[in-house]
Design a protein around this motif. Sequence first.
Motif, PDB file in Angstrom:
ATOM      1  N   MET A   1      -6.273  -2.364  -8.754  1.00  0.00           N
ATOM      2  CA  MET A   1      -4.822  -2.280  -8.611  1.00  0.00           C
ATOM      3  C   MET A   1      -4.403  -0.859  -8.248  1.00  0.00           C
ATOM      4  SD  MET A   1      -1.878  -3.414 -11.265  1.00  0.00           S
ATOM      5  CE  MET A   1      -2.389  -5.048 -10.864  1.00  0.00           C
ATOM      6  N   THR A   2      -3.433  -0.731  -7.346  1.00  0.00           N
ATOM      7  CA  THR A   2      -3.014   0.618  -6.955  1.00  0.00           C
ATOM      8  C   THR A   2      -1.988   1.163  -7.956  1.00  0.00           C
ATOM      9  OG1 THR A   2      -1.119  -0.079  -5.620  1.00  0.00           O
ATOM     10  CG2 THR A   2      -3.268   0.004  -4.504  1.00  0.00           C
ATOM     11  N   VAL A   3      -1.775   2.467  -7.869  1.00  0.00           N
ATOM     12  CA  VAL A   3      -0.785   3.122  -8.729  1.00  0.00           C
ATOM     13  C   VAL A   3       0.602   2.517  -8.491  1.00  0.00           C
ATOM     14  CG1 VAL A   3       0.376   5.327  -9.200  1.00  0.00           C
ATOM     15  CG2 VAL A   3      -2.109   5.267  -8.855  1.00  0.00           C
ATOM     16  N   ASN A   4       0.952   2.298  -7.241  1.00  0.00           N
ATOM     17  CA  ASN A   4       2.252   1.698  -6.917  1.00  0.00           C
ATOM     18  C   ASN A   4       2.410   0.315  -7.532  1.00  0.00           C
ATOM     19  OD1 ASN A   4       3.287   3.820  -5.387  1.00  0.00           O
ATOM     20  ND2 ASN A   4       2.359   3.088  -3.482  1.00  0.00           N
ATOM     21  N   GLU A   5       1.354  -0.501  -7.436  1.00  0.00           N
ATOM     22  CA  GLU A   5       1.411  -1.861  -8.001  1.00  0.00           C
ATOM     23  C   GLU A   5       1.545  -1.814  -9.519  1.00  0.00           C
ATOM     24  OE1 GLU A   5      -1.353  -4.001  -4.539  1.00  0.00           O
ATOM     25  OE2 GLU A   5      -2.236  -3.366  -6.441  1.00  0.00           O
ATOM     26  N   LEU A   6       0.762  -0.908 -10.125  1.00  0.00           N
ATOM     27  CA  LEU A   6       0.806  -0.763 -11.587  1.00  0.00           C
ATOM     28  C   LEU A   6       2.215  -0.347 -12.031  1.00  0.00           C
ATOM     29  CD1 LEU A   6      -1.035  -0.741 -14.157  1.00  0.00           C
ATOM     30  CD2 LEU A   6      -1.231   1.725 -13.812  1.00  0.00           C
ATOM     31  N   ALA A   7       2.789   0.595 -11.312  1.00  0.00           N
ATOM     32  CA  ALA A   7       4.137   1.083 -11.629  1.00  0.00           C
ATOM     33  C   ALA A   7       5.146  -0.063 -11.544  1.00  0.00           C
ATOM     34  CB  ALA A   7       4.528   2.212 -10.684  1.00  0.00           C
ATOM     35  N   ALA A   8       5.029  -0.865 -10.490  1.00  0.00           N
ATOM     36  CA  ALA A   8       5.970  -1.976 -10.296  1.00  0.00           C
ATOM     37  C   ALA A   8       5.799  -3.034 -11.381  1.00  0.00           C
ATOM     38  CB  ALA A   8       5.764  -2.582  -8.908  1.00  0.00           C
ATOM     39  N   LYS A   9       4.561  -3.427 -11.654  1.00  0.00           N
ATOM     40  CA  LYS A   9       4.308  -4.512 -12.613  1.00  0.00           C
ATOM     41  C   LYS A   9       4.675  -4.133 -14.047  1.00  0.00           C
ATOM     42  CE  LYS A   9       1.477  -7.602 -10.186  1.00  0.00           C
ATOM     43  NZ  LYS A   9       0.241  -7.615  -9.450  1.00  0.00           N
ATOM     44  N   CYS A  10       4.527  -2.859 -14.407  1.00  0.00           N
ATOM     45  CA  CYS A  10       4.804  -2.441 -15.785  1.00  0.00           C
ATOM     46  C   CYS A  10       6.132  -1.700 -15.908  1.00  0.00           C
ATOM     47  CB  CYS A  10       3.677  -1.556 -16.309  1.00  0.00           C
ATOM     48  SG  CYS A  10       2.095  -2.385 -16.428  1.00  0.00           S
ATOM     49  N   SER A  11       6.906  -1.698 -14.833  1.00  0.00           N
ATOM     50  CA  SER A  11       8.183  -0.974 -14.807  1.00  0.00           C
ATOM     51  C   SER A  11       8.041   0.478 -15.249  1.00  0.00           C
ATOM     52  CB  SER A  11       9.231  -1.660 -15.700  1.00  0.00           C
ATOM     53  OG  SER A  11       9.382  -2.988 -15.314  1.00  0.00           O
ATOM     54  N   LEU A  12       7.053   1.159 -14.688  1.00  0.00           N
ATOM     55  CA  LEU A  12       6.863   2.582 -14.987  1.00  0.00           C
ATOM     56  C   LEU A  12       7.655   3.381 -13.949  1.00  0.00           C
ATOM     57  CD1 LEU A  12       2.987   2.345 -15.456  1.00  0.00           C
ATOM     58  CD2 LEU A  12       4.719   2.329 -17.271  1.00  0.00           C
ATOM     59  N   ASN A  13       8.272   4.469 -14.396  1.00  0.00           N
ATOM     60  CA  ASN A  13       9.077   5.277 -13.471  1.00  0.00           C
ATOM     61  C   ASN A  13       8.198   6.220 -12.667  1.00  0.00           C
ATOM     62  OD1 ASN A  13      11.412   4.287 -14.954  1.00  0.00           O
ATOM     63  ND2 ASN A  13      10.768   5.758 -16.518  1.00  0.00           N
TER      64      ASN A  13
ATOM     65  N   ALA B   1       6.018  11.645 -10.005  1.00  0.00           N
ATOM     66  CA  ALA B   1       5.442  12.246  -8.791  1.00  0.00           C
ATOM     67  C   ALA B   1       4.387  11.257  -8.326  1.00  0.00           C
ATOM     68  CB  ALA B   1       4.801  13.594  -9.101  1.00  0.00           C
ATOM     69  N   VAL B   2       4.553  10.737  -7.143  1.00  0.00           N
ATOM     70  CA  VAL B   2       3.569   9.758  -6.663  1.00  0.00           C
ATOM     71  C   VAL B   2       3.097  10.130  -5.247  1.00  0.00           C
ATOM     72  CG1 VAL B   2       3.007   7.310  -6.386  1.00  0.00           C
ATOM     73  CG2 VAL B   2       4.723   7.987  -8.077  1.00  0.00           C
ATOM     74  N   PRO B   3       2.316  11.215  -5.159  1.00  0.00           N
ATOM     75  CA  PRO B   3       1.837  11.649  -3.848  1.00  0.00           C
ATOM     76  C   PRO B   3       0.732  10.759  -3.283  1.00  0.00           C
ATOM     77  CG  PRO B   3       0.959  13.061  -5.564  1.00  0.00           C
ATOM     78  CD  PRO B   3       1.951  12.149  -6.219  1.00  0.00           C
ATOM     79  N   ASP B   4       0.106   9.939  -4.145  1.00  0.00           N
ATOM     80  CA  ASP B   4      -1.035   9.132  -3.692  1.00  0.00           C
ATOM     81  C   ASP B   4      -0.957   7.739  -4.320  1.00  0.00           C
ATOM     82  OD1 ASP B   4      -3.447   8.372  -2.601  1.00  0.00           O
ATOM     83  OD2 ASP B   4      -4.692   9.606  -3.924  1.00  0.00           O
ATOM     84  N   GLY B   5       0.147   7.045  -4.031  1.00  0.00           N
ATOM     85  CA  GLY B   5       0.451   5.772  -4.675  1.00  0.00           C
ATOM     86  C   GLY B   5      -0.488   4.630  -4.342  1.00  0.00           C
ATOM     87  N   GLU B   6      -1.234   4.769  -3.251  1.00  0.00           N
ATOM     88  CA  GLU B   6      -2.165   3.700  -2.879  1.00  0.00           C
ATOM     89  C   GLU B   6      -3.530   3.878  -3.532  1.00  0.00           C
ATOM     90  OE1 GLU B   6      -1.318   0.803  -1.222  1.00  0.00           O
ATOM     91  OE2 GLU B   6       0.563   1.749  -1.800  1.00  0.00           O
ATOM     92  N   LYS B   7      -3.660   4.911  -4.368  1.00  0.00           N
ATOM     93  CA  LYS B   7      -4.913   5.143  -5.067  1.00  0.00           C
ATOM     94  C   LYS B   7      -5.196   3.988  -6.024  1.00  0.00           C
ATOM     95  CE  LYS B   7      -7.236   8.795  -7.627  1.00  0.00           C
ATOM     96  NZ  LYS B   7      -7.582  10.106  -7.129  1.00  0.00           N
ATOM     97  N   GLU B   8      -6.438   3.553  -6.074  1.00  0.00           N
ATOM     98  CA  GLU B   8      -6.840   2.471  -6.978  1.00  0.00           C
ATOM     99  C   GLU B   8      -7.047   3.020  -8.386  1.00  0.00           C
ATOM    100  OE1 GLU B   8      -7.534  -0.881  -6.603  1.00  0.00           O
ATOM    101  OE2 GLU B   8      -6.758  -0.860  -4.543  1.00  0.00           O
TER     102      GLU B   8
END
Lengths: 142, 108
Positions: free
Chosen positions: B1-13, B16-23
């Motif tokens: 799961m990517t950082v962006n997906e994790l943030a969305a699924k867990c409602s994390l704010n 700083a997300v310079p590398d949101g596609e990182k697994e």
Amino acid sequence: MNESLTFHFDVDGTDFTSAGQASANVKRSLRQLGLAPDIIRQVSIAMYEGEINMVIHAGGGEADVTVFEDKIEIVLKDHGPGIKDIDLAMQEGYSTATDTVRSLGFGAGMGLPNMKRYTDEMHIETEVGKGTTIKMYVNLTD
Amino acid sequence: MTVNELAAKCSLNPVAVPDGEKEVEGGYAGDLLSWVMGRARENCAWITIMSNINIVAVASLADIGCIILAEGVTADENVIATANEKGVNILSTQMTAYETAVAIGKLI
Ligand SMILES: Nc1ncnc2c1ncn2[C@@H]1O[C@H](COP(=O)(O)OP(=O)(O)O)[C@@H](O)[C@H]1O
Ligand SMILES: [Mg+2]
């Protein structure tokens, strides 16, 4: 052919907030050399722990990193207070760090053990009142 | 799961997300930096309440997937700028460290 790549850094002993710059630089250079990520991670963590120790315990020092064909050498040299009892200092949890340092998340007494864990060889030369030199090696071949 | 997906699924704010596609794989919770470096796996989500600048250096050098600041802890401008510069992802949440671990543990 036998030329090795070297890096030298002066580590500022007055500033916790910029501590880790030498390690970050080395990490970047090792990446550019195309070394394996797990090797780079080992070197980065071991060197950062040593760099932090120079800042919080010894008022700064110097770091020299050499990339040989078969290993990476990290030498950290300071003119701080030295380590009285190396066996004690190597124990997990032993720390003489101040409350200020602890409030920043350091001073868990796990730095030297981490340095040993993440390197293939580690030597400590120290003299009370004179300083400490730590040499660490990470092998590039199995 | 990517950082962006994790943030969305867990409602994390996103802080700083310079590398949101990182697994991200697995997690680690703790505030003592040497414990994190000794125990956390690379690419993990690191849950902490420590928010000083040194967390960015630790996350960068130890190849942490993302930092999650729990318990409503915030990061100051300097930390955010350095994280963006060094490619270190930071998320935040009002959840406790325990609740955060439970939430992400179901996903990664
Ligand atoms: N470069 C150094 N100069 C003087 N003392 C040191 C140095 N490095 C480590 N020490 C001593 O060894 C102890 C253990 O070091 P370490 O395992 O890194 O734990 P910590 O840094 O969290 O205290 C330190 O608390 C300090 O007393
Ligand atoms: Mg230490």
